[in-house]
Write a protein that holds these residues in place. Structure first.
Motif, mmCIF file in Angstrom:
data_model
loop_
_atom_site.group_PDB
_atom_site.id
_atom_site.type_symbol
_atom_site.label_atom_id
_atom_site.label_comp_id
_atom_site.label_asym_id
_atom_site.label_seq_id
_atom_site.Cartn_x
_atom_site.Cartn_y
_atom_site.Cartn_z
ATOM 1 N N LEU A 94 -27.797 -51.668 -4.403
ATOM 2 C CA LEU A 94 -28.697 -51.001 -4.979
ATOM 3 C C LEU A 94 -28.356 -49.987 -5.920
ATOM 4 N N GLU A 95 -27.308 -49.820 -6.165
ATOM 5 C CA GLU A 95 -26.914 -48.877 -7.115
ATOM 6 C C GLU A 95 -27.451 -47.354 -6.969
ATOM 7 N N VAL A 96 -27.165 -47.066 -5.766
ATOM 8 C CA VAL A 96 -27.588 -45.655 -5.484
ATOM 9 C C VAL A 96 -26.394 -45.083 -4.488
ATOM 10 N N ASP A 97 -26.422 -43.722 -4.482
ATOM 11 C CA ASP A 97 -25.350 -43.018 -3.702
ATOM 12 C C ASP A 97 -25.502 -43.310 -2.228
ATOM 13 N N PRO A 98 -24.482 -43.435 -1.734
ATOM 14 C CA PRO A 98 -24.674 -43.862 -0.034
ATOM 15 C C PRO A 98 -25.434 -42.747 0.516
ATOM 16 N N SER A 99 -25.255 -41.567 0.271
ATOM 17 C CA SER A 99 -26.201 -40.518 0.949
ATOM 18 C C SER A 99 -27.687 -40.903 1.012
ATOM 19 N N ARG A 100 -28.248 -41.651 0.277
ATOM 20 C CA ARG A 100 -29.372 -41.824 0.084
ATOM 21 C C ARG A 100 -29.952 -42.992 0.900
ATOM 22 N N VAL A 101 -29.118 -43.731 1.471
ATOM 23 C CA VAL A 101 -29.406 -44.939 2.300
ATOM 24 C C VAL A 101 -29.119 -44.644 3.747
ATOM 25 N N ARG A 102 -30.081 -45.070 4.634
ATOM 26 C CA ARG A 102 -30.145 -45.019 6.081
ATOM 27 C C ARG A 102 -30.445 -46.420 6.505
ATOM 28 N N ILE A 103 -29.579 -46.762 7.768
ATOM 29 C CA ILE A 103 -30.289 -48.080 8.337
ATOM 30 C C ILE A 103 -30.312 -47.686 9.796
ATOM 31 N N ASP A 104 -31.393 -48.358 10.303
ATOM 32 C CA ASP A 104 -31.670 -48.159 12.121
ATOM 33 C C ASP A 104 -30.769 -49.565 12.472
ATOM 34 N N PHE A 105 -29.780 -49.070 13.331
ATOM 35 C CA PHE A 105 -28.974 -49.960 13.571
ATOM 36 C C PHE A 105 -29.160 -50.258 15.344
ATOM 37 N N ALA A 106 -29.082 -51.368 15.753
ATOM 38 C CA ALA A 106 -29.357 -51.526 17.129
ATOM 39 C C ALA A 106 -28.737 -53.125 17.500
ATOM 40 N N GLY A 107 -28.029 -53.017 18.600
ATOM 41 C CA GLY A 107 -27.583 -54.232 19.160
ATOM 42 C C GLY A 107 -26.099 -54.180 19.927
ATOM 43 N N LEU A 108 -25.130 -54.895 19.574
ATOM 44 C CA LEU A 108 -23.758 -54.552 20.239
ATOM 45 C C LEU A 108 -22.976 -54.696 19.034
ATOM 46 N N ASN A 109 -21.759 -54.216 19.240
ATOM 47 C CA ASN A 109 -20.462 -54.215 18.369
ATOM 48 C C ASN A 109 -20.159 -55.818 17.958
ATOM 49 N N HIS A 110 -20.260 -55.817 16.530
ATOM 50 C CA HIS A 110 -20.044 -57.147 15.885
ATOM 51 C C HIS A 110 -21.164 -57.954 16.202
ATOM 52 N N MET A 111 -22.424 -57.529 16.863
ATOM 53 C CA MET A 111 -23.485 -58.067 16.974
ATOM 54 C C MET A 111 -24.541 -57.403 16.652
ATOM 55 N N VAL A 112 -24.390 -56.418 15.843
ATOM 56 C CA VAL A 112 -25.354 -55.333 15.491
ATOM 57 C C VAL A 112 -26.507 -55.758 14.144
ATOM 58 N N TYR A 113 -27.563 -55.407 14.493
ATOM 59 C CA TYR A 113 -28.642 -55.851 13.500
ATOM 60 C C TYR A 113 -29.053 -54.503 12.808
ATOM 61 N N GLY A 114 -29.389 -54.670 11.419
ATOM 62 C CA GLY A 114 -30.398 -53.276 10.836
ATOM 63 C C GLY A 114 -31.739 -53.871 10.962
ATOM 64 N N LEU A 115 -32.497 -52.985 11.836
ATOM 65 C CA LEU A 115 -33.778 -53.130 11.969
ATOM 66 C C LEU A 115 -34.468 -52.605 10.879
ATOM 67 N N GLU A 116 -34.148 -51.595 10.127
ATOM 68 C CA GLU A 116 -34.784 -51.010 8.835
ATOM 69 C C GLU A 116 -33.719 -50.419 7.971
ATOM 70 N N VAL A 117 -34.186 -50.602 6.955
ATOM 71 C CA VAL A 117 -33.259 -49.892 5.887
ATOM 72 C C VAL A 117 -33.885 -48.997 4.786
ATOM 73 N N TYR A 118 -33.583 -47.940 4.606
ATOM 74 C CA TYR A 118 -34.297 -46.968 3.766
ATOM 75 C C TYR A 118 -33.521 -46.268 2.784
ATOM 76 N N VAL A 119 -33.929 -46.168 1.521
ATOM 77 C CA VAL A 119 -33.590 -45.212 0.669
ATOM 78 C C VAL A 119 -34.330 -44.220 0.201
ATOM 79 N N ASP A 120 -34.038 -42.962 0.333
ATOM 80 C CA ASP A 120 -34.895 -41.687 0.216
ATOM 81 C C ASP A 120 -36.028 -41.724 1.313
ATOM 82 N N GLY A 121 -35.782 -42.589 2.336
ATOM 83 C CA GLY A 121 -36.903 -42.481 3.424
ATOM 84 C C GLY A 121 -37.950 -43.617 3.152
#
Length: 442
Positions: A186-213
Motif C-alpha cells: 500500500l506504500e504506507v508506513d507500517p505504523s499506520r497498518v493494523r490487522i485483526d488476526f484470529a486463528g491458530l499459528n500458521h493457520m491465522v487469518y486477517g479478519l480486517e485490515v485498516y490504514v489509519d483506522g
C-alpha cells in the motif's frame, strides 16, 4: 524485576540469535537488558561460541553494558531470569530434512510445521519444552516464557495443558511479516497498518485490515490475488490465489494457507524444488554454513544482511516488541499465541490460539472475536484437533494417538497412509522420541 533485565535464550547457538541481539541493542533505552544468557546443548557448542562472540562484538560496538554469558548449563542460565526465550530445534536441520523428504515418498507434503513434519517436530519438541518448564518452576518461577520454537501453536498448547507455567506466550514472525508486507504493498508506513488476526499459528487469518483506522481489506485482497504478492515469508514460495476464491473467502490468508488450499500444487512445487535444489532444510543447511562462516569473522560486529534469507524476517522486531510491551505495560495490540479464554468462540477456552491481544504487564489479553467466519472455522477447528491429539501423543508416548493425529490432519489422505508415514518417521527419529520407544516397539 530488579535493576536491568536477565534474559535466558534456549537455543542460543541459533543463526537467528544475532537478529535478537540487534533488537535488544536497538531498544535498550526502553528494555534495559543487563544479562543475556545464551544456552545450547553439546551438539551446538561450536555454533554457540561463534554466535556468542558475534553477540559480544555487536554489544561492544553499541557501547552498552550488557553481559553475554555462554553456557551448556540450562539451570544456571535460568536462575532468576526475567524472560526465557526458546528457539531450539531438536535433531537439528538433519531431522527437518527427514520431515520433508519422508512424507513426499507417500505423496504427502513434507513441511516443517504442517502435516507429518509438523507432527514429528512437535513430538520431538514438546517433551523438551516441558523439561524447560519444570526447570523454570524451580529456578525462575516468575519469568515469562516467550516461545519461538515451532510448531509454536502446538508447543504453546502443550505448555498450557501439561505444565504449571501460566506466563507463556507463543510468537511467530508471520503476522508481523503480513503487516509489513501489506504496508509495502500500500506504500504506507507500517505504523499506520493494523490487522485483526484470529486463528491458530500458521493457520491465522486477517479478519480486517485498516490504514489509519479505515478498512482497506478488499483493496489488499485484490493485490494479494496477484502471484508476485502472494507470500511474505522467505521459506514459502507463493503461487497466487484465484480472485474468485479470495473474494468469497473475504478474509486475509497467511502464506501457510497455501499448503491447505493448494495442496496438490504445493506438493508438486516442493517435489520439483527438492529435485532441483534440495528440500528447504537442505537449502537452509547451505545458507547456515555461509552464515556461520560470516559470523566467525572477528571484524564483523553487525547482523549480516544475508540473515534475511534465512526466513526470520522481523523475528527480532516481533520478539523485542512483545518483551518490551510486557516489561513496560504498554497495552498495545499485537498478535500472539496465548490461552483462548473465550476470544474465539469455537475453540476451547483453555486452548492456545493466535489472536490479536492487548499486551500488558500481566501478559496478553485477547481481543474477543466471537465465532470465526463459517468459511474458515471448520479448517481451524480441524487443525486444533490435530494439535491437541498430537500434544497428547507427545506427552504420553502413545503411538496410536500419533497415527490418529496425523489422520486428522487435512494434508493426510487416509489412515493407511498416516500409519505408514508414522511408522517410517518413528524409526527415522528414534533417538529423539524416547517416550514412544519406552512403551512400544516399532
Amino acid at each position: 524485576m530488579g535493576e536491568g533485565i536477565k534474559i535466558a535464550t534456549i537455543g542460543g547457538g541459533s543463526s537467528y540469535t544475532p537478529e535478537l541481539v540487534e533488537g535488544f541493542i536497538q531498544h535498550y533505552d526502553e528494555l534495559p537488558v543487563r544479562e543475556l544468557w545464551l544456552v545450547d546443548v553439546e551438539d551446538g557448542k561450536e555454533k554457540l561460541a561463534i554466535v556468542g562472540n558475534l553477540a559480544r562484538r555487536m554489544i561492544k560496538k553499541a557501547g552498552l553494558p550488557i553481559d553475554v554469558h555462554l553456557t551448556l548449563n540450562r539451570q544456571e542460565a535460568l536462575q532468576d531470569a526475567d524472560f526465557v526465550t526458546t528457539q531450539f530445534r531438536v535433531g537439528l536441520l538433519d531431522a527437518r530434512a527427514k520431515d520433508e523428504n519422508i512424507p513426499m515418498k507417500y505423496g504427502v507434503l513434507g513441511q516443517e510445521t504442517n502435516g507429518p513434519g509438523g507432527l514429528f517436530k512437535g513430538l520431538r519438541t514438546i517433551p523438551v519444552i516441558l523439561d524447560i518448564c519444570r526447570d523454570m518452576e524451580e529456578f525462575c518461577p516468575e519469568a515469562w516464557l516467550i516461545n519461538f520454537t515451532n510448531p509454536a501453536g502446538m508447543v504453546t498448547e502443550a505448555v498450557l495443558r501439561y505444565s504449571s507455567i501460566e506466563k507463556v506466550v507463543g510468537l511467530c514472525n508471520v503476522p508481523i511479516g503480513m503487516e509489513m508486507g501489506i504496508a509495502e504493498l500500500l506504500e504506507v508506513d507500517p505504523s499506520r497498518v493494523r490487522i485483526d488476526f484470529a486463528g491458530l499459528n500458521h493457520m491465522v487469518y486477517g479478519l480486517e485490515v485498516y490504514v489509519d483506522g479505515k478498512s482497506v481489506k478488499h483493496k489488499v485482497m485484490e493485490l494479494l490475488s496477484r502471484p508476485e504478492h502472494s507470500s511474505f515469508v522467505k521459506n514459502i514460495d507463493g503461487m497466487g490465489w484465484e480472485p474468485e476464491f479470495l473474494r468469497s473467502l473475504n478474509v486475509l490468508t497467511c502464506p501457510y494457507h497455501m499448503y491447505y488450499y493448494k495442496t496438490k500444487e504445493m506438493l508438486e512445487k516442493n517435489r520439483k524444488s527438492a529435485q532441483e535444489e534440495g528440500t528447504r532444510a537442505e537449502v537452509v543447511q547451505k545458507l547456515e554454513q555461509e552464515l556461520f562462516e560470516l559470523y566467525k569473522d572477528p571484524d564483523l560486529s553487525v547482523k549480516p544482511q544475508q540473515l534475511e534469507e534465512r526466513g526470520g524476517a522481523y523475528y527480532s522486531e516481533a520478539a523485542v516488541r512483545l518483551i518490551t510491551s510486557i516489561y513496560t505495560d504498554r497495552c498495545d495490540i499485537q498478535p500472539v499465541n496465548t490461552v483462548n479464554n473465550g476470544a474465539i468462540a469455537s475453540i476451547p477456552a483453555e486452548s492456545a490460539v493466535e489472536v490479536s491481544c492487548v499486551i500488558t504487564k500481566e501478559g496478553p489479553k485477547p481481543v474477543t472475536v466471537g465465532d470465526l467466519p463459517v468459511q474458515v472455522s471448520g479448517l481451524v477447528q480441524q487443525i486444533k484437533s490435530f494439535e491437541r491429539v498430537a500434544a497428547e501423543a507427545a506427552v504420553t508416548g502413545d503411538y496410536d494417538k500419533a497415527v490418529l493425529a496425523l489422520t486428522i490432519n487435512p494434508l493426510t489422505p487416509s489412515d493407511t497412509v498416516a500409519a505408514q508415514i508414522v511408522e517410517e518417521m518413528m524409526e527415522a527419529h528414534q533417538p529423539y522420541l524416547p517416550q514412544f520407544f519406552q512403551t512400544i516397539k516399532v
